[in-house]
Enzyme design. Structure first.
Site, PDB file in Angstrom:
ATOM      1  N   PRO A   1      44.026  42.334  43.542  1.00  0.00           N
ATOM      2  CA  PRO A   1      45.272  42.733  42.861  1.00  0.00           C
ATOM      3  C   PRO A   1      46.508  42.074  43.471  1.00  0.00           C
ATOM      4  CG  PRO A   1      44.192  44.637  43.893  1.00  0.00           C
ATOM      5  CD  PRO A   1      43.337  43.455  44.180  1.00  0.00           C
TER       6      PRO A   1
ATOM      7  N   GLU B   1      38.071  48.587  50.493  1.00  0.00           N
ATOM      8  CA  GLU B   1      39.538  48.541  50.548  1.00  0.00           C
ATOM      9  C   GLU B   1      40.070  47.122  50.656  1.00  0.00           C
ATOM     10  OE1 GLU B   1      41.268  51.414  49.972  1.00  0.00           O
ATOM     11  OE2 GLU B   1      39.199  52.011  49.633  1.00  0.00           O
TER      12      GLU B   1
ATOM     13  N   ARG C   1      34.097  30.773  27.485  1.00  0.00           N
ATOM     14  CA  ARG C   1      34.299  30.611  26.033  1.00  0.00           C
ATOM     15  C   ARG C   1      35.190  29.425  25.692  1.00  0.00           C
ATOM     16  NH1 ARG C   1      38.462  32.617  23.647  1.00  0.00           N
ATOM     17  NH2 ARG C   1      37.515  33.425  21.752  1.00  0.00           N
TER      18      ARG C   1
ATOM     19  N   ASP D   1      42.709  30.936  19.126  1.00  0.00           N
ATOM     20  CA  ASP D   1      42.893  32.229  19.783  1.00  0.00           C
ATOM     21  C   ASP D   1      44.347  32.609  19.925  1.00  0.00           C
ATOM     22  OD1 ASP D   1      40.268  32.619  20.318  1.00  0.00           O
ATOM     23  OD2 ASP D   1      40.358  31.870  22.366  1.00  0.00           O
TER      24      ASP D   1
HETATM   25  N1  ADE Z   1      40.115  43.877  42.523  1.00  0.00           N
HETATM   26  C1  ADE Z   1      40.617  45.104  42.421  1.00  0.00           C
HETATM   27  N2  ADE Z   1      41.573  45.164  41.488  1.00  0.00           N
HETATM   28  C2  ADE Z   1      41.688  43.922  40.978  1.00  0.00           C
HETATM   29  C3  ADE Z   1      42.504  43.324  39.985  1.00  0.00           C
HETATM   30  N3  ADE Z   1      43.435  44.015  39.311  1.00  0.00           N
HETATM   31  N4  ADE Z   1      42.348  42.022  39.715  1.00  0.00           N
HETATM   32  C4  ADE Z   1      41.449  41.300  40.404  1.00  0.00           C
HETATM   33  N5  ADE Z   1      40.644  41.794  41.349  1.00  0.00           N
HETATM   34  C5  ADE Z   1      40.755  43.105  41.635  1.00  0.00           C
END
Ligand code: ADE
Length: 257
Positions: A94, A121, A159, A174
Site C-alpha cells: 500500500p 504486517e 489481457r 477499454d
Molecule cells: N498489500 C496490502 N495492501 C495492498 C494494496 N492496497 N496494494 C498492493 N499491495 C497491498
C-alpha cells in the site's frame, strides 16, 4: 513470450489466475509464462520460519529478509541465464505507486516481471537494500497480503498481451485506453421489461454508432471522473459532442437505465 515470476507464501492462490478465463487461456496457449516461488523453500531452519516479531514491538509479524532475499536471488539468477539481466522487480504494497492504465501498459511491454507478494504486517526493510524493488499499490486501502494485488496487476497486464483477448481490438477499446471511461453496452433482447436499447445502436449506421459511443464515453467521464478530462486534450469534435450532449441535458440513456 513475457516471463512472469511471483514470490509468494501462497502459490495456490494463483489458481484464480492460472485456471480461469482470459489469463488461464493465455497461459495455456503459451502467450505468457508464470512461475511461482515459495520463500518457505528457501528457509534453512527445521521449522521453515518465514516471519518473526517486529523489533521495537507492536502487533503482527514481519517477513524475514533471508528467505525472500534467497528466493529473489534465485529468480534473478534464472532470468539472467535466460539473458534477462535487468528484469523489473516489483513489490506489492500500500506504500507504492498506485497502479493505473499507464503503468499497466508500461509493464505489459516488459519481457519479464518479478513480483513479491508480502504478507503479515510487512517485509523486513533490508530486502529493499538488497534488490531494486519498486513498490506498487492497487489502491488506497489495505489488504491482508500482496497476493490479490499481484493477481490484479498480472490480470491487467496479461489481457494487454497481443492475442490474449478474443477480439484483437478489445484492449484498445477499454476504459482508460484513450483516457476516457467506457461507453454503455447492450445485447439482446431489444426490449427488456420496457427498457429499450438506444435506437442508434440498431440503425446499422456505423459512423453514427461510433459518434454515439464516443459521446457517451465523454459524458460518463465528465460526470463521473472529471479529473480524467483535465489530464487529456479534447479535440474540437469531442468538445462539440460534449456541448451537444450538455445542451440536451441528460443524454439519452446515459445513467438512465
Ligand atoms: N498489500 C496490502 N495492501 C495492498 C494494496 N492496497 N496494494 C498492493 N499491495 C497491498
Amino acid at each position: 513470450m513475457p516471463d512472469y515470476h511471483v514470490v509468494t507464501l501462497f502459490p495456490r492462490m494463483f489458481a484464480a489466475l492460472t485456471d480461469y478465463g482470459v489469463s488461464g487461456r493465455a497461459l495455456k496457449r503459451g502467450l505468457v509464462r508464470l512461475r511461482l516461488w515459495d520463500p518457505r523453500a528457501f528457509t534453512r531452519d527445521a521449522h521453515r520460519t518465514v516471519d518473526d516479531r517486529p523489533f521495537g514491538g507492536g502487533p503482527g509479524m514481519v517477513m524475514l529478509v533471508e528467505p525472500l532475499d534467497l528466493a529473489l536471488t534465485a529468480v534473478r539468477t534464472a532470468l539472467a541465464w535466460a539473458g534477462l539481466t535487468r528484469p523489473r522487480l516489483l513489490c506489492l504494497s500500500p506504500q507504492g505507486r498506485v497502479l493505473d492504465h499507464a503503468l499497466v501498459a508500461e509493464l505489459a511491454r516488459e519481457p519479464a516481471l518479478v513480483l513479491v507478494a508480502g504478507r503479515y504486517e510487512g517485509i523486513d526493510e533490508r530486502l529493499y537494500a538488497r534488490h531494486p524493488l519498486e513498490e506498487v499499490s492497487i489502491g488506497d486501502y489495505v489488504l491482508t497480503g500482496g497476493e490479490l494485488a499481484a493477481m490484479v496487476l498480472l490480470d491487467a497486464v496479461i489481457r494487454q498481451q497481443p492475442g490474449a483477448l478474443g477480439d484483437a481490438g478489445s484492449a484498445a477499446q477499454d476504459s482508460f485506453a484513450d483516457g476516457l471511461l467506457d461507453c454503455p453496452h447492450y445485447t439482446r433482447p431489444e426490449d427488456y421489461l420496457g427498457l429499450k436499447v438506444p435506437p442508434v445502436l440498431r440503425s446499422g449506421d456505423h459512423a453514427a454508432i461510433a459518434r454515439w459511443r464516443r459521446g457517451q464515453a465523454l459524458w460518463r467521464t465528465l460526470t463521473r471522473r472529471p479529473e480524467l478530462l483535465g489530464q487529456r486534450q479534447l479535440s474540437a469534435e469531442e468538445r462539440a459532442l460534449l456541448e451537444e450532449l450538455s445542451a440536451q441535458g441528460v443524454p439519452a440513456y446515459a445513467g438512465a437505465v
